[in-house]
Motif scaffolding. Structure first.
Motif, PDB file in Angstrom:
ATOM      1  N   PHE A 113      21.680 -18.727   3.464  1.00 35.18           N
ATOM      2  CA  PHE A 113      22.986 -18.260   2.986  1.00 35.18           C
ATOM      3  C   PHE A 113      23.308 -16.844   3.488  1.00 35.18           C
ATOM      4  N   SER A 114      22.262 -15.985   3.531  1.00 35.42           N
ATOM      5  CA  SER A 114      22.490 -14.587   3.928  1.00 35.42           C
ATOM      6  C   SER A 114      21.983 -14.295   5.333  1.00 35.42           C
ATOM      7  N   HIS A 115      21.605 -15.320   6.068  1.00 31.27           N
ATOM      8  CA  HIS A 115      21.090 -15.194   7.436  1.00 31.27           C
ATOM      9  C   HIS A 115      19.732 -14.506   7.512  1.00 31.27           C
ATOM     10  N   ILE A 146      15.198  -3.957   3.325  1.00 29.52           N
ATOM     11  CA  ILE A 146      16.219  -4.647   4.128  1.00 29.52           C
ATOM     12  C   ILE A 146      16.817  -5.754   3.268  1.00 29.52           C
ATOM     13  N   GLY A 147      18.076  -5.557   2.847  1.00 30.12           N
ATOM     14  CA  GLY A 147      18.761  -6.540   1.991  1.00 30.12           C
ATOM     15  C   GLY A 147      19.060  -5.965   0.622  1.00 30.12           C
ATOM     16  N   ALA A 148      20.335  -6.095   0.200  1.00 32.70           N
ATOM     17  CA  ALA A 148      20.761  -5.548  -1.100  1.00 32.70           C
ATOM     18  C   ALA A 148      21.121  -6.651  -2.076  1.00 32.70           C
ATOM     19  N   GLY A 161      11.689 -12.285  -2.477  1.00 32.39           N
ATOM     20  CA  GLY A 161      12.934 -12.998  -2.774  1.00 32.39           C
ATOM     21  C   GLY A 161      13.064 -14.309  -2.030  1.00 32.39           C
ATOM     22  N   SER A 162      14.306 -14.722  -1.826  1.00 32.50           N
ATOM     23  CA  SER A 162      14.554 -16.072  -1.325  1.00 32.50           C
ATOM     24  C   SER A 162      14.231 -16.244   0.152  1.00 32.50           C
ATOM     25  N   VAL A 163      13.863 -15.163   0.861  1.00 30.55           N
ATOM     26  CA  VAL A 163      13.425 -15.314   2.255  1.00 30.55           C
ATOM     27  C   VAL A 163      11.997 -15.858   2.314  1.00 30.55           C
ATOM     28  N   ARG A 203      23.452  -3.873   9.717  1.00 29.09           N
ATOM     29  CA  ARG A 203      22.546  -5.008   9.943  1.00 29.09           C
ATOM     30  C   ARG A 203      21.325  -4.512  10.713  1.00 29.09           C
ATOM     31  N   VAL A 204      20.145  -4.704  10.159  1.00 29.45           N
ATOM     32  CA  VAL A 204      18.931  -4.353  10.907  1.00 29.45           C
ATOM     33  C   VAL A 204      18.860  -5.304  12.103  1.00 29.45           C
ATOM     34  N   ASN A 205      18.722  -4.715  13.309  1.00 24.62           N
ATOM     35  CA  ASN A 205      18.749  -5.584  14.499  1.00 24.62           C
ATOM     36  C   ASN A 205      17.532  -5.411  15.396  1.00 24.62           C
ATOM     37  N   ASN A 215      26.621 -15.111  -8.447  1.00 27.66           N
ATOM     38  CA  ASN A 215      25.770 -15.446  -9.599  1.00 27.66           C
ATOM     39  C   ASN A 215      26.633 -15.820 -10.792  1.00 27.66           C
ATOM     40  N   THR A 216      26.152 -16.779 -11.564  1.00 23.08           N
ATOM     41  CA  THR A 216      26.917 -17.285 -12.707  1.00 23.08           C
ATOM     42  C   THR A 216      26.795 -16.383 -13.936  1.00 23.08           C
ATOM     43  N   GLY A 217      25.909 -15.381 -13.845  1.00 22.76           N
ATOM     44  CA  GLY A 217      25.630 -14.566 -15.034  1.00 22.76           C
ATOM     45  C   GLY A 217      24.399 -15.069 -15.761  1.00 22.76           C
ATOM     46  N   SER A 218      23.822 -16.162 -15.239  1.00 21.79           N
ATOM     47  CA  SER A 218      22.567 -16.672 -15.794  1.00 21.79           C
ATOM     48  C   SER A 218      21.493 -16.611 -14.732  1.00 21.79           C
ATOM     49  N   PHE A 219      20.292 -16.242 -15.155  1.00 23.01           N
ATOM     50  CA  PHE A 219      19.171 -16.145 -14.219  1.00 23.01           C
ATOM     51  C   PHE A 219      18.182 -17.254 -14.520  1.00 23.01           C
ATOM     52  N   GLY A 220      17.778 -17.962 -13.460  1.00 24.41           N
ATOM     53  CA  GLY A 220      16.752 -18.992 -13.627  1.00 24.41           C
ATOM     54  C   GLY A 220      15.393 -18.434 -13.274  1.00 24.41           C
ATOM     55  N   LEU A 221      14.387 -18.787 -14.056  1.00 26.74           N
ATOM     56  CA  LEU A 221      13.014 -18.387 -13.729  1.00 26.74           C
ATOM     57  C   LEU A 221      12.222 -19.611 -13.256  1.00 26.74           C
ATOM     58  N   SER A 224      21.892  -2.854   4.072  1.00 22.74           N
ATOM     59  CA  SER A 224      22.526  -4.113   3.668  1.00 22.74           C
ATOM     60  C   SER A 224      23.608  -4.538   4.644  1.00 22.74           C
ATOM     61  N   ALA A 225      23.424  -5.736   5.193  1.00 24.24           N
ATOM     62  CA  ALA A 225      24.388  -6.238   6.181  1.00 24.24           C
ATOM     63  C   ALA A 225      25.692  -6.667   5.530  1.00 24.24           C
ATOM     64  N   GLY A 226      25.638  -7.104   4.279  1.00 24.84           N
ATOM     65  CA  GLY A 226      26.869  -7.596   3.665  1.00 24.84           C
ATOM     66  C   GLY A 226      26.617  -8.139   2.286  1.00 24.84           C
ATOM     67  N   ARG A 227      27.523  -9.016   1.837  1.00 24.91           N
ATOM     68  CA  ARG A 227      27.422  -9.481   0.463  1.00 24.91           C
ATOM     69  C   ARG A 227      26.230 -10.424   0.283  1.00 24.91           C
ATOM     70  N   SER A 228      25.714 -10.427  -0.918  1.00 23.12           N
ATOM     71  CA  SER A 228      24.514 -11.210  -1.210  1.00 23.12           C
ATOM     72  C   SER A 228      24.869 -12.363  -2.142  1.00 23.12           C
ATOM     73  N   ALA A 229      23.873 -13.210  -2.416  1.00 23.39           N
ATOM     74  CA  ALA A 229      24.069 -14.332  -3.343  1.00 23.39           C
ATOM     75  C   ALA A 229      24.412 -13.836  -4.745  1.00 23.39           C
ATOM     76  N   LEU A 230      24.042 -12.587  -5.036  1.00 26.46           N
ATOM     77  CA  LEU A 230      24.295 -12.027  -6.368  1.00 26.46           C
ATOM     78  C   LEU A 230      25.785 -12.064  -6.728  1.00 26.46           C
ATOM     79  N   LEU A 250      19.521  -9.460  -5.118  1.00 24.71           N
ATOM     80  CA  LEU A 250      18.763  -9.225  -6.350  1.00 24.71           C
ATOM     81  C   LEU A 250      17.342  -8.740  -6.053  1.00 24.71           C
ATOM     82  N   ALA A 251      16.694  -9.320  -5.026  1.00 20.31           N
ATOM     83  CA  ALA A 251      15.315  -8.936  -4.704  1.00 20.31           C
ATOM     84  C   ALA A 251      15.262  -7.500  -4.181  1.00 20.31           C
ATOM     85  N   GLY A 252      16.103  -7.203  -3.181  1.00 22.78           N
ATOM     86  CA  GLY A 252      16.071  -5.864  -2.589  1.00 22.78           C
ATOM     87  C   GLY A 252      16.431  -4.788  -3.595  1.00 22.78           C
TER      88      GLY A 252
HETATM   89  C1  LIG Z   1      25.838 -18.989  -3.637  1.00 20.02           C
HETATM   90  C2  LIG Z   1      24.590 -18.824  -4.474  1.00 20.02           C
HETATM   91  C3  LIG Z   1      24.682 -18.664  -5.861  1.00 20.02           C
HETATM   92  C4  LIG Z   1      23.519 -18.514  -6.622  1.00 20.02           C
HETATM   93  N1  LIG Z   1      23.631 -18.386  -7.986  1.00 20.02           N
HETATM   94  C5  LIG Z   1      22.519 -18.209  -8.728  1.00 20.02           C
HETATM   95  C6  LIG Z   1      22.609 -18.030 -10.148  1.00 20.02           C
HETATM   96  O1  LIG Z   1      23.687 -18.045 -10.726  1.00 20.02           O
HETATM   97  N2  LIG Z   1      21.464 -17.855 -10.856  1.00 20.02           N
HETATM   98  C7  LIG Z   1      20.232 -17.867 -10.224  1.00 20.02           C
HETATM   99  O2  LIG Z   1      19.202 -17.713 -10.902  1.00 20.02           O
HETATM  100  N3  LIG Z   1      20.127 -18.012  -8.878  1.00 20.02           N
HETATM  101  C8  LIG Z   1      21.226 -18.196  -8.137  1.00 20.02           C
HETATM  102  N4  LIG Z   1      21.111 -18.358  -6.780  1.00 20.02           N
HETATM  103  C9  LIG Z   1      19.795 -18.318  -6.146  1.00 20.02           C
HETATM  104  C10 LIG Z   1      19.617 -16.946  -5.424  1.00 20.02           C
HETATM  105  O3  LIG Z   1      19.067 -17.271  -4.189  1.00 20.02           O
HETATM  106  C11 LIG Z   1      18.734 -15.945  -6.157  1.00 20.02           C
HETATM  107  O4  LIG Z   1      19.086 -15.882  -7.498  1.00 20.02           O
HETATM  108  C12 LIG Z   1      18.782 -14.502  -5.635  1.00 20.02           C
HETATM  109  O5  LIG Z   1      20.026 -13.910  -5.934  1.00 20.02           O
HETATM  110  C13 LIG Z   1      18.422 -14.342  -4.181  1.00 20.02           C
HETATM  111  O6  LIG Z   1      18.328 -12.962  -3.931  1.00 20.02           O
HETATM  112  P1  LIG Z   1      17.750 -12.331  -2.592  1.00 20.02           P
HETATM  113  O7  LIG Z   1      17.841 -10.865  -2.781  1.00 20.02           O
HETATM  114  O8  LIG Z   1      16.431 -12.925  -2.268  1.00 20.02           O
HETATM  115  O9  LIG Z   1      18.722 -12.814  -1.406  1.00 20.02           O
HETATM  116  P2  LIG Z   1      20.278 -12.609  -1.147  1.00 20.02           P
HETATM  117  O10 LIG Z   1      21.036 -12.503  -2.399  1.00 20.02           O
HETATM  118  O11 LIG Z   1      20.665 -13.686  -0.205  1.00 20.02           O
HETATM  119  O12 LIG Z   1      20.398 -11.173  -0.439  1.00 20.02           O
HETATM  120  C14 LIG Z   1      20.011 -10.953   0.893  1.00 20.02           C
HETATM  121  C15 LIG Z   1      20.659  -9.670   1.389  1.00 20.02           C
HETATM  122  O13 LIG Z   1      20.102  -9.341   2.668  1.00 20.02           O
HETATM  123  C16 LIG Z   1      21.130  -8.927   3.529  1.00 20.02           C
HETATM  124  N5  LIG Z   1      20.691  -9.115   4.922  1.00 20.02           N
HETATM  125  C17 LIG Z   1      20.392 -10.271   5.584  1.00 20.02           C
HETATM  126  N6  LIG Z   1      20.009  -9.988   6.852  1.00 20.02           N
HETATM  127  C18 LIG Z   1      20.064  -8.630   6.987  1.00 20.02           C
HETATM  128  C19 LIG Z   1      19.806  -7.743   8.069  1.00 20.02           C
HETATM  129  N7  LIG Z   1      19.400  -8.173   9.271  1.00 20.02           N
HETATM  130  N8  LIG Z   1      19.995  -6.416   7.864  1.00 20.02           N
HETATM  131  C20 LIG Z   1      20.401  -5.933   6.660  1.00 20.02           C
HETATM  132  N9  LIG Z   1      20.653  -6.742   5.590  1.00 20.02           N
HETATM  133  C21 LIG Z   1      20.496  -8.071   5.769  1.00 20.02           C
HETATM  134  C22 LIG Z   1      22.304  -9.804   3.131  1.00 20.02           C
HETATM  135  O14 LIG Z   1      23.535  -9.273   3.583  1.00 20.02           O
HETATM  136  C23 LIG Z   1      22.165  -9.757   1.595  1.00 20.02           C
HETATM  137  O15 LIG Z   1      22.766  -8.584   1.082  1.00 20.02           O
HETATM  138  C24 LIG Z   1      22.249 -18.513  -5.991  1.00 20.02           C
HETATM  139  C25 LIG Z   1      22.168 -18.660  -4.593  1.00 20.02           C
HETATM  140  C26 LIG Z   1      23.314 -18.809  -3.844  1.00 20.02           C
HETATM  141  C27 LIG Z   1      23.180 -18.953  -2.333  1.00 20.02           C
END
Ligand SMILES: Cc1cc2nc3c(=O)[nH]c(=O)nc-3n(C[C@H](O)[C@H](O)[C@H](O)COP(=O)(O)OP(=O)(O)OC[C@H]3O[C@@H](n4cnc5c(N)ncnc54)[C@H](O)[C@@H]3O)c2cc1C
Length: 414
Positions: free
Chosen positions: A314-316, A8-10, A381-383, A277-279, A41-47, A32-38, A12-14
């Motif tokens: 950010f992604s709900h 659930i979620g597309a 991931g960030s959840v 969106r998973v509901n 992304n700036t093109g740089s990854f922090g660890l 995937s419900a919609g756009r992600s933080a990816l 970087l983590a998913g």
């Molecule tokens: C605006 C922004 C910019 C960032 N830039 C950087 C960067 O440049 N470098 C860096 O290292 N880190 C950056 N980060 C930190 C970032 O949180 C992580 O790098 C990482 O991308 C997070 O990935 P994630 O997959 O955990 O979450 P997200 O990228 O938030 O993805 C979550 C996904 O889950 C989906 N989703 C949510 N609820 C549901 C549902 N009910 N059903 C189906 N899908 C669902 C969303 O639509 C989304 O696609 C940034 C964060 C933000 C908010």
């Protein structure tokens, strides 16, 4: 519909988990419900850019051992991080992405969209960072802004470069194509500019750059607004070294990482339910038995294992109610400060406790519900709770490494 694993979620983590599992031959689906933080992304990854005292991390191995025990990296174990980080980089390379990183296992400096040098783990090739700057033929740069483009800050970047010992001038370029785009202010975004700087539009842009009287020994620093497939043509017309710096908003480097990961997953036979969106979810004896989406009517998505990668606020993936932080879809337990008054501290630039809120998991990242770990549901991931990714600059690392850890564990137990 039945799969081996449903993610659930597309973001970087998913996508990381999905690709790793699909590479092992598993039948995976990403919802995937919609756009992600990816996409931002700036093109740089922090660890791990900053340690617990908010000092820049110089010795990453040491800083990892100092993290609190509820941090996702502590759950993985500091000793397991280097091999997962290598695995993550290799996975991105199999997606066709090329990165710069430091030659040892430490951070390198990259430049932020606001022109600040920040520590990074990986930086997309072609972007300005410590090693690409070192490759410049002379210690001289020219930062070139685009007239009316407000998501790029040439003067800030130039100031940082000068501070770092480079000679640096600032220029502004304009073309009739950019003028046309500027007729509507909302069109002056990196993605729209990229569409304009194609074919003849790009050649006209290169010709205008040539007219700027930029010193011949200066490397050009441009905003990331040119498609990587167009770079060869651009190079042919420009005939001088250039680098890109990230922009604010939806970014080209972010889109290229997202697209590369989606293509790789599709190549491997993975399925993506875009815009779903998973509901809802059904549980039986501490197991998740299926999920529903807003687009599939009565059809449930069923799998042996589920990975929850819905992101943070950010992604709900998390929501702030007046008096509590909740995970709104699967009813999972959340680690968060009890009282709203404890969410924030008065120091605006200090650590804000609310930022470490997230889904509660056991040591294997199995998500908890009513205090008990769900045996076939993992959170990545960030959840997740325990990390303050903005303050630590750990977002991409936490996303990829927890995803790989969980995917590897699912593969091992099947
Ligand atoms: C605006 C922004 C910019 C960032 N830039 C950087 C960067 O440049 N470098 C860096 O290292 N880190 C950056 N980060 C930190 C970032 O949180 C992580 O790098 C990482 O991308 C997070 O990935 P994630 O997959 O955990 O979450 P997200 O990228 O938030 O993805 C979550 C996904 O889950 C989906 N989703 C949510 N609820 C549901 C549902 N009910 N059903 C189906 N899908 C669902 C969303 O639509 C989304 O696609 C940034 C964060 C933000 C908010």
């Amino acid at each position: 519909m039945r799969f081996d694993t449903i993610i659930i979620g597309a973001g970087l983590a998913g996508m990381t988990a999905a690709i790793r599992l699909a590479e092992s031959g598993a039948k995976v689906a990403v919802v995937s419900a919609g756009r992600s933080a990816l996409l931002f992304n700036t093109g740089s990854f922090g660890l791990l850019g900053f340690d617990t005292a908010h000092n820049k991390v110089n010795d990453r191995a040491k800083a990892l051992t100092e993290l609190p025990e509820d941090h996702p990296y502590s759950k993985i174990g500091a000793g397991g991080i280097p091999s997962l980080a290598d695995e993550a980089r290799a996975l991105l390379e199999r997606c066709g992405l090329a990165f710069r990183c430091s030659s040892n296992w430490n951070n390198h400096d990259r430049i932020s969209p606001l022109g600040i040098f920040r520590p990074a783990w990986l930086t997309l090739d072609g972007l300005i960072c410590e090693s690409t700057l070192a490759d410049m033929p002379y210690r001289r740069a020219a930062v070139v802004g685009l007239a009316g483009f407000l998501d790029f800050y040439p003067r800030f970047i130039a100031a940082s470069l000068r501070k770092a010992g480079y000679e640096c001038d600032v220029f502004t370029v304009d073309t009739p194509d950019l003028q046309a785009l500027r007729a509507s202010e909302t069109e002056m975004r990196a993605v729209n500019i990229e569409r304009t700087l194609h074919g003849y539009g790009l050649i006209r842009f290169a010709e205008e750059l040539k007219k700027l009287n930029i010193p011949s020994d200066a490397t050009l620093i441009l905003p990331s607004v040119i498609d990587k497939d167009e770079l060869e043509i651009f190079n042919q017309f420009l005939r001088r070294p250039f680098l890109f710096a990230p922009t604010l908003g939806v970014s080209l480097p972010g889109i290229s990482i997202h697209n590369a990961m989606v293509s790789r997953l599709k190549e491997l036979g993975g399925r993506i339910f875009n815009g779903h969106r998973v509901n809802g979810a059904d549980y039986e004896d501490n197991r998740l038995t299926g999920v529903t989406t807003d687009k599939l009517d009565d059809d449930r998505l069923v799998a042996d294992n589920y990975i929850f990668a819905a992101g943070s606020f950010f992604s709900h993936g998390l929501m702030a109610e007046p008096d509590s932080i909740v995970e709104p879809v699967l009813g999972l337990d959340v680690d968060a400060p009890q009282e709203r008054s404890a969410w924030f501290t008065p120091d605006l630039f200090g650590a804000q406790p609310v930022m470490k809120s997230g889904v509660a998991t056991d040591g294997d990242f199995k998500a908890k519900r009513d205090g008990k770990a769900i045996t076939n549901l993992y959170a990545v991931g960030s959840v997740l709770s325990g990390a303050d990714s903005v303050r630590e600059d750990s977002g991409a690392g936490v996303a990829m490494l927890t995803a790989l850890r969980v995917a590897d564990s699912i593969i091992k137990h099947n």
